[in-house]
Design a protein around this motif. Structure first.
Motif, PDB file in Angstrom:
ATOM      1  N   ASN A 196     -13.130  28.849  -5.272  1.00 13.93           N
ATOM      2  CA  ASN A 196     -11.989  27.964  -5.547  1.00 13.93           C
ATOM      3  C   ASN A 196     -10.875  28.652  -6.327  1.00 13.93           C
ATOM      4  O   ASN A 196      -9.922  27.992  -6.750  1.00 13.93           O
ATOM      5  N   VAL A 197     -10.985  29.962  -6.532  1.00 16.34           N
ATOM      6  CA  VAL A 197      -9.950  30.683  -7.275  1.00 16.34           C
ATOM      7  C   VAL A 197      -8.685  30.789  -6.424  1.00 16.34           C
ATOM      8  O   VAL A 197      -8.710  31.319  -5.309  1.00 16.34           O
ATOM      9  N   LEU A 198      -7.581  30.286  -6.966  1.00 17.12           N
ATOM     10  CA  LEU A 198      -6.292  30.381  -6.282  1.00 17.12           C
ATOM     11  C   LEU A 198      -5.552  31.652  -6.669  1.00 17.12           C
ATOM     12  O   LEU A 198      -4.737  32.164  -5.905  1.00 17.12           O
ATOM     13  N   GLY A 199      -5.807  32.151  -7.854  1.00 19.24           N
ATOM     14  CA  GLY A 199      -5.132  33.351  -8.318  1.00 19.24           C
ATOM     15  C   GLY A 199      -5.535  33.669  -9.736  1.00 19.24           C
ATOM     16  O   GLY A 199      -6.226  32.892 -10.409  1.00 19.24           O
TER      17      GLY A 199
ATOM     18  N   TYR B 290      -7.931  27.625 -10.632  1.00 17.41           N
ATOM     19  CA  TYR B 290      -8.923  27.115  -9.685  1.00 17.41           C
ATOM     20  C   TYR B 290      -8.386  25.875  -8.959  1.00 17.41           C
ATOM     21  O   TYR B 290      -7.769  25.009  -9.573  1.00 17.41           O
ATOM     22  N   ARG B 291      -8.655  25.809  -7.673  1.00 12.57           N
ATOM     23  CA  ARG B 291      -8.394  24.582  -6.922  1.00 12.57           C
ATOM     24  C   ARG B 291      -9.457  23.556  -7.305  1.00 12.57           C
ATOM     25  O   ARG B 291     -10.634  23.886  -7.457  1.00 12.57           O
TER      26      ARG B 291
ATOM     27  N   GLY C 196      -9.983  11.682  -6.252  1.00 10.21           N
ATOM     28  CA  GLY C 196      -9.479  12.334  -5.048  1.00 10.21           C
ATOM     29  C   GLY C 196      -8.202  13.132  -5.233  1.00 10.21           C
ATOM     30  O   GLY C 196      -7.719  13.759  -4.284  1.00 10.21           O
ATOM     31  N   THR C 197      -7.649  13.126  -6.442  1.00 18.32           N
ATOM     32  CA  THR C 197      -6.415  13.874  -6.706  1.00 18.32           C
ATOM     33  C   THR C 197      -6.681  15.375  -6.679  1.00 18.32           C
ATOM     34  O   THR C 197      -7.586  15.861  -7.360  1.00 18.32           O
ATOM     35  N   LYS C 198      -5.881  16.095  -5.892  1.00 16.98           N
ATOM     36  CA  LYS C 198      -5.999  17.553  -5.840  1.00 16.98           C
ATOM     37  C   LYS C 198      -5.232  18.168  -7.010  1.00 16.98           C
ATOM     38  O   LYS C 198      -4.092  17.793  -7.264  1.00 16.98           O
ATOM     39  N   VAL C 199      -5.868  19.097  -7.711  1.00 15.52           N
ATOM     40  CA  VAL C 199      -5.251  19.698  -8.892  1.00 15.52           C
ATOM     41  C   VAL C 199      -5.464  21.204  -8.876  1.00 15.52           C
ATOM     42  O   VAL C 199      -6.283  21.733  -8.125  1.00 15.52           O
ATOM     43  N   ALA C 200      -4.698  21.873  -9.717  1.00 20.04           N
ATOM     44  CA  ALA C 200      -4.906  23.292 -10.010  1.00 20.04           C
ATOM     45  C   ALA C 200      -5.250  23.390 -11.493  1.00 20.04           C
ATOM     46  O   ALA C 200      -4.493  22.901 -12.334  1.00 20.04           O
ATOM     47  N   VAL C 201      -6.382  23.985 -11.804  1.00 17.25           N
ATOM     48  CA  VAL C 201      -6.866  24.068 -13.186  1.00 17.25           C
ATOM     49  C   VAL C 201      -6.749  25.512 -13.660  1.00 17.25           C
ATOM     50  O   VAL C 201      -7.381  26.411 -13.097  1.00 17.25           O
ATOM     51  N   LYS C 202      -5.926  25.732 -14.682  1.00 19.18           N
ATOM     52  CA  LYS C 202      -5.779  27.076 -15.251  1.00 19.18           C
ATOM     53  C   LYS C 202      -6.698  27.197 -16.450  1.00 19.18           C
ATOM     54  O   LYS C 202      -6.603  26.430 -17.401  1.00 19.18           O
ATOM     55  N   ARG C 203      -7.575  28.162 -16.377  1.00 18.32           N
ATOM     56  CA  ARG C 203      -8.543  28.412 -17.444  1.00 18.32           C
ATOM     57  C   ARG C 203      -8.044  29.597 -18.275  1.00 18.32           C
ATOM     58  O   ARG C 203      -8.132  30.748 -17.854  1.00 18.32           O
ATOM     59  N   LEU C 204      -7.493  29.304 -19.437  1.00 14.84           N
ATOM     60  CA  LEU C 204      -6.892  30.346 -20.261  1.00 14.84           C
ATOM     61  C   LEU C 204      -7.956  31.276 -20.823  1.00 14.84           C
ATOM     62  O   LEU C 204      -9.009  30.823 -21.255  1.00 14.84           O
TER      63      LEU C 204
ATOM     64  N   SER D  49       2.228  30.068  -3.556  1.00  9.85           N
ATOM     65  CA  SER D  49       3.322  30.746  -4.255  1.00  9.85           C
ATOM     66  C   SER D  49       4.280  31.430  -3.290  1.00  9.85           C
ATOM     67  O   SER D  49       3.952  31.679  -2.122  1.00  9.85           O
ATOM     68  N   VAL D  50       5.452  31.766  -3.813  1.00 12.31           N
ATOM     69  CA  VAL D  50       6.432  32.508  -3.018  1.00 12.31           C
ATOM     70  C   VAL D  50       5.861  33.869  -2.634  1.00 12.31           C
ATOM     71  O   VAL D  50       6.028  34.323  -1.498  1.00 12.31           O
TER      72      VAL D  50
END
Length: 603
Positions: A290-293, A301-302, A308-316, A367-368
């Motif tokens: 699930n790693v997006l970047g 992480y996706r 049901g809400t899709k989120v992006a979770v940034k783990r600092l 991302s771009v």
């Protein structure tokens, strides 16, 4: 004066040589790993021993100082063994080799990876004993050795790993007594072995997923926790009722959960505080799939929330010490009030004694930088340029206090469902530095995007963002990366900025534009974007335009005057540079490119 200039030049050259040496030994270690793994089907072809910088290799991620930080080689059908040479990568934080057919033993040298936080060797054919040297990995949080053929006992040295959150040793041939301290780890699994669980802990061999971060409690503790939780719940309910009665129509919501397994959750307007368990479930336990970047601030992480809400979770990954929740929360709230159509909206956050996480809406077009690898049409690129400029203008000129991004690049500009530019990761530099007592903070950003004055002094301003934005414009026009060592085969310009400047001087605009556009662009609009980019990337921060000026120039106002002034300054600068070259007897074919050294210097 002459002596001081020479000393500066020598220092710069030594720094550059240090960087090359650093890249060399890291590249050698990774190439040795590739060789020992018997990589099939021409995989990892870009892991070339003759290519100096391993940070450009596939499946390798580096930190802001070009140190190798992550190597992820999951399910790639490798065989062979693990090279002990990998033990020299002291900056490596993540090593993932699960789902291959790797044989042999774990080299003792893996115990030298002093920065390692995650080691995943699941589902291979590894044999022998678990090396006691793994007990030297004091930062290790996740140890996964499941589904191999390890034998012998579990080394006592693993009990000294105070940072360990998860240990998975199931489905091996391990025997002997399980060290009792390992049962205090929040998540463990020792099933499928010949292990002795101990008389005092009859069920300890069963897997555990204790989300509260503490060990299993006796029944009396559970009863006390439930009673205490009910008291808190009732008190919180009464408090909420009284507050609601006094402030009718006030939308500030307060939720109090039962203390214990579930974290306290508070919603400040639209900003929510999530529990660790919620985000753990949403991301499938922060699965690598699930790693997006990944960037300088951590992995993204996706995830899908319970509703049901899709989120992006940034783990600092870069905060200093446990505690400081209140300070972190204040900074999160500050970022959450920066609301603009071209800024990524913060949904919520989560804090635990060892974790800091931020929750954002999921951007389905990513991302771009990701989209530039395929084809992004010229109209969309123009809209991205203007949208990102407006987002940064808002951060610099309409937020109080103003917010400096410090890592503006194509990878941090996301695209929503309508391909509208959304600037992400703003304010994170402030967040991770919030508990530092000294004023000077480490340089943050991505090489090739960092303004020269930020590298040399460590001091950032809104004009450092303007520099990064200018480089991002060049990424949009060219479709190329800010630093590309493959250009060394044809020319000396590793930096995209130098490459574009050279082609602009030669009036070869068509050679600058991304070939994937197949000439489907307006050359006047290309010229405008290049001119704005070069104005934004001037060496002196005082000469760079403010983001509000950038917006106006992209909209067709005031560019001609600024460009004419820039050309005059650039001619003078080139003449001075050539004079210095002659003075120090550096010819045009010199191995050193002065501007490149300046921009990739002090780390």
């Amino acid at each position: 004066m002459m002596k001081s200039v020479k000393l500066v030049l020598v220092a710069i050259i030594l720094d550059c040589l240090h960087y090359l040496a650093l890249s060399d030994y890291q590249g050698d270690a990774l190439f040795a790993l590739r060789t020992s793994l018997r990589v099939p089907n021409n995989q990892l072809r870009d892991w070339n021993q003759n290519q100096v910088n391993p940070c450009t290799w596939s499946n390798v991620i580096c930190d802001n100082s070009n140190n190798v930080a992550s190597v992820t080689l999951s399910s790639m059908n490798f065989s062979g063994t693990l090279s002990p040479r990998i033990g020299v990568l002291r900056t490596l934080s993540t090593l993932t080799l699960k789902g291959n057919g790797i044989t042999g033993e774990i080299p003792e040298e893996l115990g030298n990876l002093s920065s390692l936080t995650s080691l995943d060797l699941e589902n291979n054919r590894l044999v022998g004993k678990i090396p006691p040297s793994l007990g030297n990995l004091k930062k290790l949080q996740f140890l996964t050795l499941s589904q191999n053929n390890f034998s012998g006992t579990i080394p006592d040295s693993l009990t000294t790993l105070s940072s360990l959150i998860s240990i998975q040793l199931d489905s091996n041939n391990l025997s002997g007594q399980i060290p009792v301290h390992l049962f205090q780890i929040p998540k463990y699994n020792f099933t499928g072995n010949n292990l002795n669980c101990g008389k005092t802990l009859p069920h300890s061999c069963e897997s555990s997923s204790n989300d509260s971060g503490s060990s299993k409690k006796p029944k009396i503790g559970i009863i006390v926790g439930i009673v205490g939780g009910l008291i808190v719940l009732i008190s919180g309910g009464l408090l909420f009722f009284l507050c609601k009665g006094r402030h009718k129509g006030y939308k500030r919501e307060v939720f109090v959960d039962v203390a214990g397994e579930v974290d306290r959750r508070i919603a400040f307007g639209q900003l929510k505080r999530y529990s660790w368990r919620e985000l753990q479930l949403a991301t499938d336990n922060f699965s690598e799939k699930n790693v997006l970047g990944q960037g300088g601030f951590g992995k993204v992480y996706r995830g899908v929330l319970a509703d049901g809400t899709k989120v992006a979770v940034k783990r600092l990954t870069d905060f200093e010490s446990p505690g400081g929740d209140a300070a972190f929360q204040r900074e999160v709230e500050m970022i959450s009030v920066a609301v603009h159509r071209n800024l990524l909206r913060l949904i919520g956050f989560c804090t635990t004694p060892t974790e800091r996480l931020l929750v954002y809406p999921f951007m389905q077009n990513l991302s771009v930088a990701y989209r530039l690898r395929a084809v992004l049409d010229w109209v969309t690129r123009k809209r991205v340029a203007l949208g990102a400029a407006r987002g940064l203008e808002y951060l610099h000129e309409h937020c109080n206090p103003k917010i400096i991004h410090r890592d503006v690049k194509a990878a941090n500009v996301l695209l929503d469902e309508d391909f509208e530019a959304v600037v992400g990761d703003f304010g994170l530099a402030k967040l991770v530095d919030v508990r530092k007592t000294n004023v000077t903070t480490q340089v943050r950003g991505t090489m090739g995007h960092i303004a020269p004055e930020y590298l040399s002094t460590g001091k950032s301003s809104e004009r450092t963002d303007v520099f990064g934005y200018g480089i991002m414009l060049l990424e949009l026009v060219t479709g190329q990366r800010a630093i590309d060592f493959s250009r060394l085969e044809e020319e000396d310009d590793v930096l995209l900025l130098d490459h574009v400047k050279k082609l602009e001087r030669e009036k070869r605009l068509d050679a600058i534009v991304d070939r994937n556009l197949n000439k489907n662009y307006n050359i006047q609009e290309v010229e405008t974007m290049i001119q704005v980019a070069l104005l934004c990337t001037q060496a002196s921060p005082e000469d760079r335009p403010a983001m509000s000026e950038v917006v106006r120039m992209l909209e067709g106002e005031g560019l001609a005057e600024r460009w004419e002034e820039w050309q005059h300054v650039e001619v003078t600068r080139r003449q001075e540079y050539e004079r210095l070259q002659r003075r120090f007897d550096w010819g045009e074919d010199s191995v050193y490119n002065q501007e490149a050294i300046e921009l990739s210097g002090g780390r």
